[in-house]
Scaffold this motif. Structure first.
Motif, PDB file in Angstrom:
ATOM      1  N   VAL A  35       0.840  -1.201   0.000  1.00 39.25           N
ATOM      2  CA  VAL A  35       0.000   0.000   0.000  1.00 39.25           C
ATOM      3  C   VAL A  35       0.877   1.253   0.000  1.00 39.25           C
ATOM      4  O   VAL A  35       0.621   2.207  -0.746  1.00 39.25           O
ATOM      5  CB  VAL A  35      -0.949   0.002   1.215  1.00 39.25           C
ATOM      6  N   GLN A  36       1.933   1.234   0.830  1.00 41.59           N
ATOM      7  CA  GLN A  36       2.819   2.395   0.883  1.00 41.59           C
ATOM      8  C   GLN A  36       3.533   2.599  -0.458  1.00 41.59           C
ATOM      9  O   GLN A  36       3.723   3.736  -0.900  1.00 41.59           O
ATOM     10  CB  GLN A  36       3.838   2.223   2.011  1.00 41.59           C
ATOM     11  N   ALA A  37       3.924   1.500  -1.095  1.00 40.30           N
ATOM     12  CA  ALA A  37       4.576   1.614  -2.402  1.00 40.30           C
ATOM     13  C   ALA A  37       3.604   2.209  -3.425  1.00 40.30           C
ATOM     14  O   ALA A  37       3.980   3.065  -4.232  1.00 40.30           O
ATOM     15  CB  ALA A  37       5.064   0.247  -2.869  1.00 40.30           C
ATOM     16  N   GLY A  38       2.336   1.747  -3.377  1.00 39.32           N
ATOM     17  CA  GLY A  38       1.338   2.282  -4.297  1.00 39.32           C
ATOM     18  C   GLY A  38       1.067   3.759  -4.059  1.00 39.32           C
ATOM     19  O   GLY A  38       0.979   4.542  -5.002  1.00 39.32           O
ATOM     20  N   PHE A 125      11.330   5.472   1.468  1.00 32.45           N
ATOM     21  CA  PHE A 125      12.515   4.672   1.132  1.00 32.45           C
ATOM     22  C   PHE A 125      12.324   3.951  -0.195  1.00 32.45           C
ATOM     23  O   PHE A 125      13.213   3.972  -1.060  1.00 32.45           O
ATOM     24  CB  PHE A 125      12.787   3.662   2.245  1.00 32.45           C
ATOM     25  N   LEU A 126      11.165   3.314  -0.362  1.00 39.58           N
ATOM     26  CA  LEU A 126      10.933   2.563  -1.596  1.00 39.58           C
ATOM     27  C   LEU A 126      10.980   3.473  -2.817  1.00 39.58           C
ATOM     28  O   LEU A 126      11.569   3.119  -3.844  1.00 39.58           O
ATOM     29  CB  LEU A 126       9.573   1.854  -1.517  1.00 39.58           C
ATOM     30  N   MET A 127      10.371   4.653  -2.711  1.00 35.77           N
ATOM     31  CA  MET A 127      10.331   5.556  -3.856  1.00 35.77           C
ATOM     32  C   MET A 127      11.682   6.217  -4.128  1.00 35.77           C
ATOM     33  O   MET A 127      11.972   6.631  -5.256  1.00 35.77           O
ATOM     34  CB  MET A 127       9.260   6.631  -3.640  1.00 35.77           C
ATOM     35  N   ALA A 128      12.541   6.318  -3.108  1.00 31.92           N
ATOM     36  CA  ALA A 128      13.870   6.900  -3.301  1.00 31.92           C
ATOM     37  C   ALA A 128      14.880   5.846  -3.742  1.00 31.92           C
ATOM     38  O   ALA A 128      15.827   6.135  -4.470  1.00 31.92           O
ATOM     39  CB  ALA A 128      14.342   7.562  -2.003  1.00 31.92           C
ATOM     40  N   PHE A 129      14.660   4.598  -3.309  1.00 33.56           N
ATOM     41  CA  PHE A 129      15.639   3.537  -3.523  1.00 33.56           C
ATOM     42  C   PHE A 129      15.422   2.791  -4.840  1.00 33.56           C
ATOM     43  O   PHE A 129      16.376   2.513  -5.575  1.00 33.56           O
ATOM     44  CB  PHE A 129      15.564   2.560  -2.344  1.00 33.56           C
ATOM     45  N   LEU A 130      14.168   2.457  -5.150  1.00 33.60           N
ATOM     46  CA  LEU A 130      13.894   1.571  -6.275  1.00 33.60           C
ATOM     47  C   LEU A 130      14.092   2.191  -7.662  1.00 33.60           C
ATOM     48  O   LEU A 130      14.582   1.497  -8.565  1.00 33.60           O
ATOM     49  CB  LEU A 130      12.472   1.010  -6.157  1.00 33.60           C
ATOM     50  N   LEU A 147       9.819  -3.813  -9.331  1.00 34.88           N
ATOM     51  CA  LEU A 147      10.879  -3.876  -8.332  1.00 34.88           C
ATOM     52  C   LEU A 147      10.295  -3.882  -6.922  1.00 34.88           C
ATOM     53  O   LEU A 147      10.803  -4.582  -6.034  1.00 34.88           O
ATOM     54  CB  LEU A 147      11.831  -2.697  -8.511  1.00 34.88           C
ATOM     55  N   ALA A 148       9.240  -3.118  -6.706  1.00 37.45           N
ATOM     56  CA  ALA A 148       8.589  -3.100  -5.396  1.00 37.45           C
ATOM     57  C   ALA A 148       8.026  -4.474  -5.068  1.00 37.45           C
ATOM     58  O   ALA A 148       8.137  -4.954  -3.924  1.00 37.45           O
ATOM     59  CB  ALA A 148       7.479  -2.052  -5.366  1.00 37.45           C
ATOM     60  N   ALA A 149       7.421  -5.133  -6.065  1.00 37.03           N
ATOM     61  CA  ALA A 149       6.874  -6.472  -5.851  1.00 37.03           C
ATOM     62  C   ALA A 149       7.990  -7.459  -5.500  1.00 37.03           C
ATOM     63  O   ALA A 149       7.830  -8.300  -4.604  1.00 37.03           O
ATOM     64  CB  ALA A 149       6.126  -6.940  -7.102  1.00 37.03           C
TER      65      ALA A 149
END
Length: 201
Positions: A35-38, A125-130, A147-149
């Motif tokens: 959810v946070q990644a979305g 973190f996910l949006m900055a890292f991936l 990549l998030a998956a």
């Protein structure tokens, strides 16, 4: 996956409950991460990163959640300590491992969802890292979700592996004294991360 509140919660659920409830919590954590990644892909992560007041509000909310779990862990440890004294005096068995109550699968899923979901740093973190690992030539709107998956799948695999390891050791760790120490350590870790999150560390 570095040690943190998620891993502490999973360990505590395996020791005080069962693999079933710990698995439910792990699925809740991964769901919160998805959810946070979305939301991050939709722009919420960028909004939090550029809105100090909103980000601070999310941090403090997460800190309150972690502090609440720290208090519950202290109460469990205190209850075990209170039951150990008369048991030692009379020579009778102390509080059983599951005497403090095992959450339902739904409750455990909710706990996992809240544990990961209450930390706004996950999405940021996910949006900055991936994005930096999206293959050349692939559209970011396709590459980042893929990549998030993969990241979340690896996270779930790690949690399930850790759960099996703790479960195998559990018969040697479920004495009232060891569980009391585990609850105390859980309270300390949750409290530490609550302070760290509140202070923005």
């Amino acid at each position: 996956m570095t040690p943190g509140p998620d891993l502490v919660m999973i360990t505590n659920l395996v020791l005080n409950g069962s693999l079933r409830v710990a698995t439910a919590a792990a699925l809740g954590m991964i769901t919160a991460g998805a959810v946070q990644a979305g939301l991050g892909a939709a722009g919420l992560a960028a909004l939090l990163a550029t809105s100090p007041g909103l980000f601070a509000a999310f941090r403090w909310a997460g800190a309150v959640v972690l502090l609440g779990w720290a208090v519950l862990a202290v109460r469990r440890a205190t209850a075990r300590a209170g039951a150990e004294a008369p048991a030692q005096a009379t020579g009778s068995p102390a509080v059983p491992a599951h005497a403090t109550g095992e959450p339902s699968v739904r409750q455990a899923f909710g706990q996992g969802l809240l544990c990961t979901g209450s930390n706004p740093k996950v999405g940021i973190f996910l949006m900055a890292f991936l994005p930096q690992f999206v293959p050349v030539g692939m559209a970011p709107e396709i590459g980042v979700p893929l990549l998030a998956a993969c990241y979340l799948a690896l996270g779930l695999l790690w949690l399930l592996t850790w759960m099996r390891l703790v479960h195998r050791l559990a018969p040697h760790l479920r004495s009232p004294r060891v569980l009391r120490i585990a609850d105390s350590l859980t309270a300390a870790v949750f409290g530490l991360f609550a302070v760290r999150l509140a202070l923005g560390g």
